[in-house]
Design an enzyme around this catalytic site. Structure first.
Site, PDB file in Angstrom:
ATOM      1  N   LYS A  13       8.996 -45.981   3.203  1.00 47.57           N
ATOM      2  CA  LYS A  13       9.501 -45.617   2.544  1.00 47.57           C
ATOM      3  C   LYS A  13       9.251 -43.664   2.129  1.00 47.57           C
ATOM      4  O   LYS A  13       9.392 -43.048   2.132  1.00 47.57           O
ATOM      5  CB  LYS A  13       9.414 -45.961   1.204  1.00 47.57           C
ATOM      6  CG  LYS A  13       9.785 -47.915   0.896  1.00 47.57           C
ATOM      7  CD  LYS A  13      10.166 -48.999  -0.609  1.00 47.57           C
ATOM      8  CE  LYS A  13       9.469 -48.815  -1.122  1.00 47.57           C
ATOM      9  NZ  LYS A  13       8.178 -49.410  -0.331  1.00 47.57           N
ATOM     10  N   ARG A  88      13.025 -51.476  -8.779  1.00 46.43           N
ATOM     11  CA  ARG A  88      12.304 -52.594  -8.231  1.00 46.43           C
ATOM     12  C   ARG A  88      12.613 -53.995  -9.091  1.00 46.43           C
ATOM     13  O   ARG A  88      11.999 -54.798  -8.057  1.00 46.43           O
ATOM     14  CB  ARG A  88      10.621 -52.646  -8.449  1.00 46.43           C
ATOM     15  CG  ARG A  88      10.116 -52.032  -7.668  1.00 46.43           C
ATOM     16  CD  ARG A  88       8.801 -51.170  -7.476  1.00 46.43           C
ATOM     17  NE  ARG A  88       7.455 -52.003  -6.344  1.00 46.43           N
ATOM     18  CZ  ARG A  88       7.090 -51.306  -5.717  1.00 46.43           C
ATOM     19  NH1 ARG A  88       7.254 -49.669  -5.642  1.00 46.43           N
ATOM     20  NH2 ARG A  88       6.675 -51.136  -4.731  1.00 46.43           N
ATOM     21  N   ARG A 127      -2.918 -48.956   7.088  1.00 45.07           N
ATOM     22  CA  ARG A 127      -2.969 -47.190   6.122  1.00 45.07           C
ATOM     23  C   ARG A 127      -3.857 -47.100   5.834  1.00 45.07           C
ATOM     24  O   ARG A 127      -4.594 -47.070   5.026  1.00 45.07           O
ATOM     25  CB  ARG A 127      -1.447 -47.766   5.692  1.00 45.07           C
ATOM     26  CG  ARG A 127      -1.682 -46.202   4.491  1.00 45.07           C
ATOM     27  CD  ARG A 127      -0.382 -46.851   3.172  1.00 45.07           C
ATOM     28  NE  ARG A 127      -0.144 -47.985   2.761  1.00 45.07           N
ATOM     29  CZ  ARG A 127       0.797 -48.284   1.918  1.00 45.07           C
ATOM     30  NH1 ARG A 127       1.815 -47.525   2.166  1.00 45.07           N
ATOM     31  NH2 ARG A 127       0.319 -49.343   1.139  1.00 45.07           N
ATOM     32  N   ARG A 160      -5.901 -47.606   0.064  1.00 38.91           N
ATOM     33  CA  ARG A 160      -5.647 -48.281  -1.435  1.00 38.91           C
ATOM     34  C   ARG A 160      -6.315 -49.194  -1.118  1.00 38.91           C
ATOM     35  O   ARG A 160      -5.976 -49.948  -0.746  1.00 38.91           O
ATOM     36  CB  ARG A 160      -4.233 -48.029  -1.081  1.00 38.91           C
ATOM     37  CG  ARG A 160      -2.787 -46.891  -1.914  1.00 38.91           C
ATOM     38  CD  ARG A 160      -1.811 -46.488  -1.922  1.00 38.91           C
ATOM     39  NE  ARG A 160      -1.084 -48.166  -2.120  1.00 38.91           N
ATOM     40  CZ  ARG A 160       0.111 -47.889  -1.874  1.00 38.91           C
ATOM     41  NH1 ARG A 160       0.658 -47.191  -1.731  1.00 38.91           N
ATOM     42  NH2 ARG A 160       0.774 -48.712  -2.538  1.00 38.91           N
ATOM     43  N   ARG A 171       2.360 -58.431  -3.309  1.00 36.31           N
ATOM     44  CA  ARG A 171       3.659 -57.503  -3.271  1.00 36.31           C
ATOM     45  C   ARG A 171       5.026 -58.151  -2.868  1.00 36.31           C
ATOM     46  O   ARG A 171       5.746 -57.839  -3.442  1.00 36.31           O
ATOM     47  CB  ARG A 171       2.571 -56.725  -2.550  1.00 36.31           C
ATOM     48  CG  ARG A 171       1.616 -55.701  -4.066  1.00 36.31           C
ATOM     49  CD  ARG A 171       1.144 -54.626  -2.854  1.00 36.31           C
ATOM     50  NE  ARG A 171       1.841 -53.331  -2.243  1.00 36.31           N
ATOM     51  CZ  ARG A 171       1.396 -52.457  -1.603  1.00 36.31           C
ATOM     52  NH1 ARG A 171      -0.192 -53.381  -1.294  1.00 36.31           N
ATOM     53  NH2 ARG A 171       2.221 -52.120  -1.002  1.00 36.31           N
TER      54      ARG A 171
HETATM   55  P1  AP5 Z   1       4.131 -46.530   4.328  1.00 39.12           P
HETATM   56  O1  AP5 Z   1       5.718 -45.309   4.008  1.00 39.12           O
HETATM   57  O2  AP5 Z   1       3.543 -45.684   3.410  1.00 39.12           O
HETATM   58  O3  AP5 Z   1       5.386 -47.836   3.142  1.00 39.12           O
HETATM   59  P2  AP5 Z   1       6.211 -47.587   2.230  1.00 39.12           P
HETATM   60  O4  AP5 Z   1       7.554 -47.796   2.076  1.00 39.12           O
HETATM   61  O5  AP5 Z   1       6.107 -46.021   1.333  1.00 39.12           O
HETATM   62  O6  AP5 Z   1       4.868 -48.737   1.137  1.00 39.12           O
HETATM   63  P3  AP5 Z   1       4.481 -48.937  -0.244  1.00 39.12           P
HETATM   64  O7  AP5 Z   1       2.447 -50.081   0.473  1.00 39.12           O
HETATM   65  O8  AP5 Z   1       3.615 -47.339  -0.857  1.00 39.12           O
HETATM   66  O9  AP5 Z   1       4.928 -48.819  -0.982  1.00 39.12           O
HETATM   67  P4  AP5 Z   1       5.365 -49.776  -2.430  1.00 39.12           P
HETATM   68  O10 AP5 Z   1       6.471 -50.114  -2.425  1.00 39.12           O
HETATM   69  O11 AP5 Z   1       4.817 -51.355  -2.503  1.00 39.12           O
HETATM   70  O12 AP5 Z   1       3.821 -49.119  -3.006  1.00 39.12           O
HETATM   71  P5  AP5 Z   1       3.809 -48.200  -4.172  1.00 39.12           P
HETATM   72  O13 AP5 Z   1       3.190 -47.276  -4.502  1.00 39.12           O
HETATM   73  O14 AP5 Z   1       5.357 -48.208  -4.103  1.00 39.12           O
HETATM   74  O15 AP5 Z   1       4.598 -46.789   4.796  1.00 39.12           O
HETATM   75  C1  AP5 Z   1       3.417 -47.636   5.091  1.00 39.12           C
HETATM   76  C2  AP5 Z   1       2.138 -47.797   6.933  1.00 39.12           C
HETATM   77  O16 AP5 Z   1       2.961 -48.133   8.132  1.00 39.12           O
HETATM   78  C3  AP5 Z   1       1.805 -46.206   6.476  1.00 39.12           C
HETATM   79  O17 AP5 Z   1       0.098 -46.627   7.327  1.00 39.12           O
HETATM   80  C4  AP5 Z   1       2.968 -45.446   7.950  1.00 39.12           C
HETATM   81  O18 AP5 Z   1       1.963 -45.065   9.032  1.00 39.12           O
HETATM   82  C5  AP5 Z   1       2.544 -47.315   8.848  1.00 39.12           C
HETATM   83  N1  AP5 Z   1       4.654 -46.841   8.979  1.00 39.12           N
HETATM   84  C6  AP5 Z   1       5.560 -46.422   8.511  1.00 39.12           C
HETATM   85  N2  AP5 Z   1       6.946 -45.995   9.030  1.00 39.12           N
HETATM   86  C7  AP5 Z   1       6.612 -46.589  10.375  1.00 39.12           C
HETATM   87  C8  AP5 Z   1       7.442 -47.340  11.430  1.00 39.12           C
HETATM   88  N3  AP5 Z   1       8.588 -47.105  11.459  1.00 39.12           N
HETATM   89  N4  AP5 Z   1       6.806 -47.742  12.637  1.00 39.12           N
HETATM   90  C9  AP5 Z   1       5.379 -47.617  12.449  1.00 39.12           C
HETATM   91  N5  AP5 Z   1       4.270 -47.668  11.389  1.00 39.12           N
HETATM   92  C10 AP5 Z   1       4.987 -46.844  10.043  1.00 39.12           C
HETATM   93  O19 AP5 Z   1       3.554 -49.595  -5.505  1.00 39.12           O
HETATM   94  C11 AP5 Z   1       2.055 -49.926  -5.547  1.00 39.12           C
HETATM   95  C12 AP5 Z   1       2.280 -51.011  -7.108  1.00 39.12           C
HETATM   96  O20 AP5 Z   1       2.775 -49.884  -7.929  1.00 39.12           O
HETATM   97  C13 AP5 Z   1       3.315 -51.992  -6.981  1.00 39.12           C
HETATM   98  O21 AP5 Z   1       2.808 -52.996  -6.744  1.00 39.12           O
HETATM   99  C14 AP5 Z   1       3.462 -52.012  -8.399  1.00 39.12           C
HETATM  100  O22 AP5 Z   1       2.532 -53.368  -9.199  1.00 39.12           O
HETATM  101  C15 AP5 Z   1       3.690 -50.655  -9.278  1.00 39.12           C
HETATM  102  N6  AP5 Z   1       4.910 -50.564  -9.343  1.00 39.12           N
HETATM  103  C16 AP5 Z   1       5.449 -49.737  -7.964  1.00 39.12           C
HETATM  104  N7  AP5 Z   1       6.818 -48.721  -8.755  1.00 39.12           N
HETATM  105  C17 AP5 Z   1       6.999 -49.708 -10.212  1.00 39.12           C
HETATM  106  C18 AP5 Z   1       8.507 -50.250 -10.209  1.00 39.12           C
HETATM  107  N8  AP5 Z   1       8.865 -49.530 -10.214  1.00 39.12           N
HETATM  108  N9  AP5 Z   1       8.067 -51.300 -11.521  1.00 39.12           N
HETATM  109  C19 AP5 Z   1       6.783 -51.957 -11.465  1.00 39.12           C
HETATM  110  N10 AP5 Z   1       5.659 -52.034 -10.816  1.00 39.12           N
HETATM  111  C20 AP5 Z   1       5.976 -50.479  -9.597  1.00 39.12           C
END
Ligand code: AP5
Length: 213
Positions: A13, A88, A127, A160, A171
């Site tokens: 994402k 979410r 990552r 991270r 997660r």
């Molecule tokens: P990347 O693009 O970084 O993936 P992402 O989908 O953005 O993953 P996140 O881990 O950031 O999502 P998340 O939803 O768990 O974390 P968030 O920060 O929102 O890609 C991942 C890796 O793969 C990278 O290294 C990239 O280079 C590689 N990659 C990408 N595309 C690729 C491809 N096509 N092929 C190969 N490699 C690829 O949330 C963190 C925490 O915050 C949650 O656990 C929760 O505690 C809290 N939180 C955040 N939002 C909420 C909410 N709305 N409600 C409640 N808690 C929340």
């Protein structure tokens, strides 16, 4: 244009959001990034959220909905936005509908990036992120030009705190129980497009651009 990027942790994402910002000139609203910034600043909200995040759990809906209400009311969201990592839970999705109705705007597309769990772990533990400018890399799939350094600003890359095997498993459990059901929610609204998120990053970007026009 109001877009949502939907998918499991590590589905890509954040990676795709960066290309959408460049092409459409609209801001990315990542609740994860907003929470991490609050932790860095040491705010009360950040310190409370940290406990949940470090444990791979979702932060309570009331906190997240408050964040989104404030963020969507900012001026830069007037021409559109890219939601990343929100909503979410069903409660968050319903709150978003109410909020958008009040603002007299609608969601144009929900782009779902479909990646099986068995690929997620490798993506997340590999990552590396830049703590200064937020750029994201992968040791194998998207390595920085100089090992350990950000291509954009030269800062030292970090891992991270929640990007370890144990927390990723938690997660993913949260994702399947609380977030994945929103797929049907948005499909029933007629705005969801499901994309194969296992393809190369640039092929996925092209597909999204074709969908959004
Ligand atoms: P990347 O693009 O970084 O993936 P992402 O989908 O953005 O993953 P996140 O881990 O950031 O999502 P998340 O939803 O768990 O974390 P968030 O920060 O929102 O890609 C991942 C890796 O793969 C990278 O290294 C990239 O280079 C590689 N990659 C990408 N595309 C690729 C491809 N096509 N092929 C190969 N490699 C690829 O949330 C963190 C925490 O915050 C949650 O656990 C929760 O505690 C809290 N939180 C955040 N939002 C909420 C909410 N709305 N409600 C409640 N808690 C929340």
């Amino acid at each position: 244009m109001n877009i949502m990027l939907f998918g499991a942790p590590g589905a890509g994402k954040g990676t795709q959001a960066k290309f959408l910002i460049e092409k459409y000139g609209i801001p990315q609203i990542s609740t994860g990034d907003i929470l991490r910034a609050a932790i860095k600043e040491g705010t009360a909200m950040g310190l409370e959220a940290k406990k949940f995040m470090d444990d791979g759990k979702l932060v309570p809906d009331s906190t997240i909905i408050g964040i989104i209400k404030d963020r969507l009311s900012e001026d830069d969201c007037k021409k559109g936005f890219i939601l990343d990592g929100f909503p979410r839970t069903l409660a968050q999705a319903e709150a978003l509908e109410v909020l958008m109705k009040e603002m007299n705007i609608k969601l144009d597309k929900v782009i779902s990036l479909n990646v099986p769990d068995e690929l997620i772990l490798g993506r997340i533990v590999g990552r590396k992120v830049c703590p200064v400018c937020g750029a994201s890399f992968h040791v194998e799939f998207n390595p920085p030009k100089v090992e350990g350094k950000c291509d954009l600003c030269g800062a030292d890359l970090i891992t991270r705190k929640d990007d370890n095997a144990e927390t990723v498993t938690k997660r993913l459990t949260e994702y399947h129980s609380q977030t994945a059901p929103l797929f049907d929610f948005y499909q029933s609204r007629g705005v969801l497009v499901d994309i194969d998120g296992t393809k190369k990053m640039e092929d996925i970007t092209k597909e999204i651009f074709d969908i959004l026009g």
